[in-house]
Design a protein around this motif. Structure first.
Motif, PDB file in Angstrom:
ATOM      1  N   ALA A 284       0.825  -1.210   0.000  1.00  0.00           N
ATOM      2  CA  ALA A 284       0.000   0.000   0.000  1.00  0.00           C
ATOM      3  C   ALA A 284       0.858   1.258   0.000  1.00  0.00           C
ATOM      4  O   ALA A 284       0.595   2.215  -0.747  1.00  0.00           O
ATOM      5  CB  ALA A 284      -0.927  -0.006   1.214  1.00  0.00           C
ATOM      6  N   LEU A 285       1.894   1.250   0.814  1.00  0.00           N
ATOM      7  CA  LEU A 285       2.770   2.421   0.875  1.00  0.00           C
ATOM      8  C   LEU A 285       3.527   2.623  -0.434  1.00  0.00           C
ATOM      9  O   LEU A 285       3.805   3.766  -0.821  1.00  0.00           O
ATOM     10  CB  LEU A 285       3.744   2.277   2.042  1.00  0.00           C
ATOM     11  N   SER A 286       3.848   1.525  -1.124  1.00  0.00           N
ATOM     12  CA  SER A 286       4.515   1.667  -2.420  1.00  0.00           C
ATOM     13  C   SER A 286       3.580   2.339  -3.428  1.00  0.00           C
ATOM     14  O   SER A 286       4.031   3.117  -4.275  1.00  0.00           O
ATOM     15  CB  SER A 286       4.985   0.310  -2.941  1.00  0.00           C
ATOM     16  N   TYR A 287       2.291   2.042  -3.324  1.00  0.00           N
ATOM     17  CA  TYR A 287       1.327   2.722  -4.209  1.00  0.00           C
ATOM     18  C   TYR A 287       1.298   4.218  -3.896  1.00  0.00           C
ATOM     19  O   TYR A 287       1.363   5.055  -4.808  1.00  0.00           O
ATOM     20  CB  TYR A 287      -0.068   2.129  -4.036  1.00  0.00           C
ATOM     21  N   TYR A 288       1.200   4.559  -2.611  1.00  0.00           N
ATOM     22  CA  TYR A 288       1.153   5.981  -2.251  1.00  0.00           C
ATOM     23  C   TYR A 288       2.443   6.690  -2.653  1.00  0.00           C
ATOM     24  O   TYR A 288       2.405   7.850  -3.085  1.00  0.00           O
ATOM     25  CB  TYR A 288       0.914   6.131  -0.746  1.00  0.00           C
ATOM     26  N   TRP A 289       3.582   6.004  -2.534  1.00  0.00           N
ATOM     27  CA  TRP A 289       4.859   6.612  -2.920  1.00  0.00           C
ATOM     28  C   TRP A 289       4.889   6.884  -4.418  1.00  0.00           C
ATOM     29  O   TRP A 289       5.354   7.933  -4.853  1.00  0.00           O
ATOM     30  CB  TRP A 289       6.009   5.712  -2.502  1.00  0.00           C
ATOM     31  N   ARG A 290       4.390   5.930  -5.198  1.00  0.00           N
ATOM     32  CA  ARG A 290       4.345   6.143  -6.645  1.00  0.00           C
ATOM     33  C   ARG A 290       3.456   7.330  -6.998  1.00  0.00           C
ATOM     34  O   ARG A 290       3.756   8.101  -7.900  1.00  0.00           O
ATOM     35  CB  ARG A 290       3.828   4.891  -7.356  1.00  0.00           C
ATOM     36  N   GLN A 291       2.346   7.459  -6.286  1.00  0.00           N
ATOM     37  CA  GLN A 291       1.454   8.599  -6.545  1.00  0.00           C
ATOM     38  C   GLN A 291       2.137   9.914  -6.206  1.00  0.00           C
ATOM     39  O   GLN A 291       1.995  10.917  -6.919  1.00  0.00           O
ATOM     40  CB  GLN A 291       0.162   8.454  -5.736  1.00  0.00           C
TER      41      GLN A 291
ATOM     42  N   THR B  51       5.437  10.514  -6.076  1.00  0.00           N
ATOM     43  CA  THR B  51       6.608  10.809  -6.911  1.00  0.00           C
ATOM     44  C   THR B  51       6.291  10.807  -8.405  1.00  0.00           C
ATOM     45  O   THR B  51       7.125  11.235  -9.211  1.00  0.00           O
ATOM     46  CB  THR B  51       7.722   9.780  -6.656  1.00  0.00           C
ATOM     47  N   GLY B  52       5.111  10.276  -8.753  1.00  0.00           N
ATOM     48  CA  GLY B  52       4.797  10.177 -10.174  1.00  0.00           C
ATOM     49  C   GLY B  52       5.581   9.085 -10.858  1.00  0.00           C
ATOM     50  O   GLY B  52       5.727   9.088 -12.084  1.00  0.00           O
ATOM     51  N   GLY B  53       6.103   8.130 -10.070  1.00  0.00           N
ATOM     52  CA  GLY B  53       6.925   7.064 -10.623  1.00  0.00           C
ATOM     53  C   GLY B  53       6.135   6.113 -11.489  1.00  0.00           C
ATOM     54  O   GLY B  53       4.927   5.936 -11.316  1.00  0.00           O
ATOM     55  N   LYS B  54       6.816   5.503 -12.429  1.00  0.00           N
ATOM     56  CA  LYS B  54       6.174   4.550 -13.321  1.00  0.00           C
ATOM     57  C   LYS B  54       6.079   3.180 -12.650  1.00  0.00           C
ATOM     58  O   LYS B  54       6.912   2.801 -11.852  1.00  0.00           O
ATOM     59  CB  LYS B  54       6.947   4.430 -14.640  1.00  0.00           C
ATOM     60  N   LYS B  55       5.055   2.435 -13.014  1.00  0.00           N
ATOM     61  CA  LYS B  55       4.917   1.063 -12.518  1.00  0.00           C
ATOM     62  C   LYS B  55       5.985   0.182 -13.140  1.00  0.00           C
ATOM     63  O   LYS B  55       6.299   0.286 -14.308  1.00  0.00           O
ATOM     64  CB  LYS B  55       3.529   0.516 -12.869  1.00  0.00           C
ATOM     65  N   ARG B  56       6.535  -0.690 -12.322  1.00  0.00           N
ATOM     66  CA  ARG B  56       7.527  -1.628 -12.813  1.00  0.00           C
ATOM     67  C   ARG B  56       6.844  -2.795 -13.501  1.00  0.00           C
ATOM     68  O   ARG B  56       5.680  -3.089 -13.267  1.00  0.00           O
ATOM     69  CB  ARG B  56       8.353  -2.177 -11.643  1.00  0.00           C
ATOM     70  N   LEU B  57       7.596  -3.479 -14.368  1.00  0.00           N
ATOM     71  CA  LEU B  57       7.112  -4.733 -14.904  1.00  0.00           C
ATOM     72  C   LEU B  57       7.141  -5.756 -13.779  1.00  0.00           C
ATOM     73  O   LEU B  57       8.154  -5.935 -13.126  1.00  0.00           O
ATOM     74  CB  LEU B  57       8.020  -5.207 -16.054  1.00  0.00           C
ATOM     75  N   ILE B  58       6.018  -6.407 -13.520  1.00  0.00           N
ATOM     76  CA  ILE B  58       5.977  -7.373 -12.424  1.00  0.00           C
ATOM     77  C   ILE B  58       5.301  -8.664 -12.883  1.00  0.00           C
ATOM     78  O   ILE B  58       4.585  -8.675 -13.871  1.00  0.00           O
ATOM     79  CB  ILE B  58       5.208  -6.815 -11.209  1.00  0.00           C
TER      80      ILE B  58
END
Length: 313
Positions: free
Chosen positions: A294-301, A303-310
């Motif tokens: 959940a925190l990784s989602y909020y961090w991406r929001q 920072t505007g970071g792109k989703k990684r290939l998973i």
């Protein structure tokens, strides 16, 4: 009503072959491959499947793969069975699901019982098998395996492709918002081979669930839906807020503040009365993985970071 099938996968090996052979006689049969290097593409073509190869220079999501299959589906197909490449459809499922949809024109999605092939192979497989055993009847969402009305799917523009996980429940939210219903039958639907035998695999899967909770709540958390709000809240409280509080208590109160950590074994004892000690332990431990997701989602929001290939499994 005509039925087609869409299978998605990557490097599934023998599991993909079993999946496609279980769909023998279903046409069209579309296999969407996401960069396999194990001969999956050739194996699918040999078994009569139309193959769609995703452009892996773009960020991968299972939702994107499912939409690619949907785009390749002929317009005269009424129903589509979505299936992951590590699953095998059970005999009789398609006939019973098709009959149910024919009798219930307001139902867009029908699913049944997905079972683990080897629940005794690991504690993780056993927990996943229990996870698939959802209540029968009208429900809020389905999983990756389900029979759906193609016109309903296309009317809501299919799956949301930017979701790393939780794309099926999100789709079901939008379908229900326009008046469709979702139904779970007491029918054997698919056998799934999770092959989760190591703690790291389970942790990764649980972390991805936390990411899905947070993103789902951000999209549809407002009333009346409140989609995954409670799940996100529990993850953040037990997996992030309480550990921080314990550390602060130890700093400002002293070593006695560490006694607050006893809230976790107490929670395990409480949950254990309902589902057993093993399940309770992993349920509590899983909140740390969910919180991280959940925190990784909020961090991406933030920072505007792109989703990684998973991996989607």
């Amino acid at each position: 009503m005509s039925i087609g099938a869409i299978v998605i996968g990557r490097n599934e090996g023998a599991r993909l072959i079993a999946c496609l052979e279980g769909l023998s006689g279903v046409a069209p049969l579309i296999y969407v491959d996401s960069g396999s290097t194990d001969g999956s593409v050739d194996a699918a073509r040999t078994r009569g499947a139309q193959v769609v190869e995703l452009d892996m220079s773009l960020p991968f999501t299972a939702a994107r793969a499912r939409n690619a299959g949907l785009a390749a589906l002929p317009n005269d197909v009424d129903l589509v069975q979505f299936l992951d490449g590590d699953c095998v459809v059970q005999a009789g499922w398609l006939d019973q699901a098709q009959a149910f949809l024919a009798q219930h024109p307001d139902v867009a999605v029908v699913c049944g019982r997905r079972r683990e092939m080897y629940p005794d192979a690991s504690v993780y497989n056993a927990m996943i098998d229990d996870e698939w055993d959802t209540p029968v009847g009208e429900t809020l969402a389905c999983g990756g395996d389900a029979l759906m009305r193609v016109d309903a799917l296309r009317a809501v523009q299919g799956y949301r492709e930017d979701l790393i996980a939780g794309e099926e429940p999100e789709l079901c939210v939008r379908l229900r918002q326009v008046g469709w219903r979702i139904w779970r039958l007491e029918v054997e639907m698919t056998a799934h081979d999770a092959q989760i035998t190591q703690f790291g695999q389970w942790w990764k899967r649980t972390k991805r669930a936390g990411h899905a909770f947070a993103e789902g709540a951000a999209l549809h958390g407002a009333p009346p839906e409140r989609h995954w709000v409670a799940q996100t809240r529990r993850a953040l409280i037990w997996g992030a807020a309480l550990p921080i509080f314990v550390v602060l208590a130890a700093i400002f109160i002293g070593p006695i503040g560490l006694l607050l950590v006893l809230i976790y074994p107490l929670q395990i004892a409480r949950l254990g009365r309902r589902g057993g000690v093993s399940w309770a332990c992993f349920s509590v431990l899983g909140k740390f993985a969910e919180a991280r997701g959940a925190l990784s989602y909020y961090w991406r929001q933030f920072t505007g970071g792109k989703k990684r290939l998973i991996e989607y499994k």
